[in-house]
Design an enzyme around this catalytic site. Structure first.
Site, PDB file in Angstrom:
ATOM      1  N   GLU A 108       0.868  -1.000   0.022  1.00 55.43           N
ATOM      2  CA  GLU A 108       0.019   0.155   0.109  1.00 55.43           C
ATOM      3  C   GLU A 108       0.963   1.340  -0.178  1.00 55.43           C
ATOM      4  O   GLU A 108       1.535   1.416   0.916  1.00 55.43           O
ATOM      5  CB  GLU A 108      -0.803  -0.107   1.329  1.00 55.43           C
ATOM      6  CG  GLU A 108      -2.170   0.705   1.279  1.00 55.43           C
ATOM      7  CD  GLU A 108      -1.745   2.276   1.206  1.00 55.43           C
ATOM      8  OE1 GLU A 108      -1.994   3.115   0.187  1.00 55.43           O
ATOM      9  OE2 GLU A 108      -1.159   2.726   2.183  1.00 55.43           O
ATOM     10  N   CYS A 142      -1.935   7.655   4.205  1.00 61.29           N
ATOM     11  CA  CYS A 142      -2.154   6.660   3.061  1.00 61.29           C
ATOM     12  C   CYS A 142      -3.656   6.807   2.685  1.00 61.29           C
ATOM     13  O   CYS A 142      -4.066   6.606   1.510  1.00 61.29           O
ATOM     14  CB  CYS A 142      -1.844   5.246   3.441  1.00 61.29           C
ATOM     15  SG  CYS A 142      -2.405   4.411   4.693  1.00 61.29           S
TER      16      CYS A 142
END
Length: 178
Positions: A108, A142
Site C-alpha cells: 500500500e 495513506c
C-alpha cells in the site's frame, strides 16, 4: 508498518495473517518500535503462540532487506513510500536459493483515495470531512483524500465551498502552533 499509523495498520496486517493460519514476523517502522512492542506483548498475553509470532524491530534497510530476500518468507505486507515499496516488489520477484514458493507482496503505497459527493449530500458535513481527510496530518497518511468527484448539480456549489474553506487553512511550519 508505517510511522504515521503505528498501531492500526500494524494490528490489521498482523492479525489478518495470524487468523488465516500464517506465522508472522512483525518489522515495524524504526520510530514505532515501542508501540509495536506493546502490541506484541498484548498478542502474546492473548495466547498467540511464540512460534507463530515474532517482533523484529530495527533498521528497515538492513532487516527489511533480509526479510524480503529470505527464502523462508512467502508473503510481505508493506505500507509506506512508493520508493521502498517498489524496491520490495523488485527484490521479492527474484527467486532465492531454497525458495519453495512464489513470493507475494501486498504493498500500500499511498493510493488515490476518492470522495464521491452526490447531489443530495449535506455540503456542510462533506466540506468539513473532505478538508480533514485531505489536509489532516498535513496529508501524510495513506488514506488521505486526493480526489473529489462531484456528481451532477452538486459539483459547482461543492467546489466553491471547498475552495473557500481550503483557502482559510493556515499553512506553515509544523513547529508553529498557529
Amino acid at each position: 508498518s508505517p510511522w504515521n499509523f503505528p498501531l492500526a495498520i500494524t494490528a490489521g496486517m498482523t492479525i489478518a495473517a495470524l487468523v488465516t493460519g500464517n506465522a508472522v514476523v512483525l518489522k515495524p517502522a524504526g520510530n514505532t518500535s515501542l508501540i509495536a512492542q506493546r502490541f506484541a506483548e498484548l498478542l502474546l498475553e492473548a495466547g498467540v503462540p511464540t512460534d507463530a509470532f515474532a517482533l523484529l524491530p530495527g533498521s528497515g534497510s538492513l532487516l527489511g532487506a533480509a526479510l524480503v530476500n529470505s527464502p523462508l518468507v512467502d508473503l510481505i505486507c508493506f505500507t509506506g513510500s512508493k520508493e521502498v515499496g517498489l524496491g520490495i516488489v523488485e527484490q521479492a520477484a527474484r527467486v532465492q536459493p531454497r525458495q519453495k514458493s512464489i513470493k507475494r507482496v501486498i504493498a500500500e503505497l499511498g493510493g488515490k483515495n476518492a470522495l464521491i459527493v452526490d447531489d443530495d449530500a449535506d455540503l456542510d458535513e462533506v466540506v468539513a470531512a473532505a478538508l480533514y481527510s485531505a489536509f489532516g496530518y498535513a496529508g501524510q497518511k495513506c488514506s488521505a483524500c486526493s480526489r473529489i468527484i462531484g456528481v451532477g448539480a452538486v459539483y459547482e456549489p461543492f467546489l466553491e465551498r471547498f475552495c473557500s474553506a481550503a483557502a482559510d487553512l493556515i499553512v506553515g511550519a509544523a513547529e508553529d502552533p498557529a
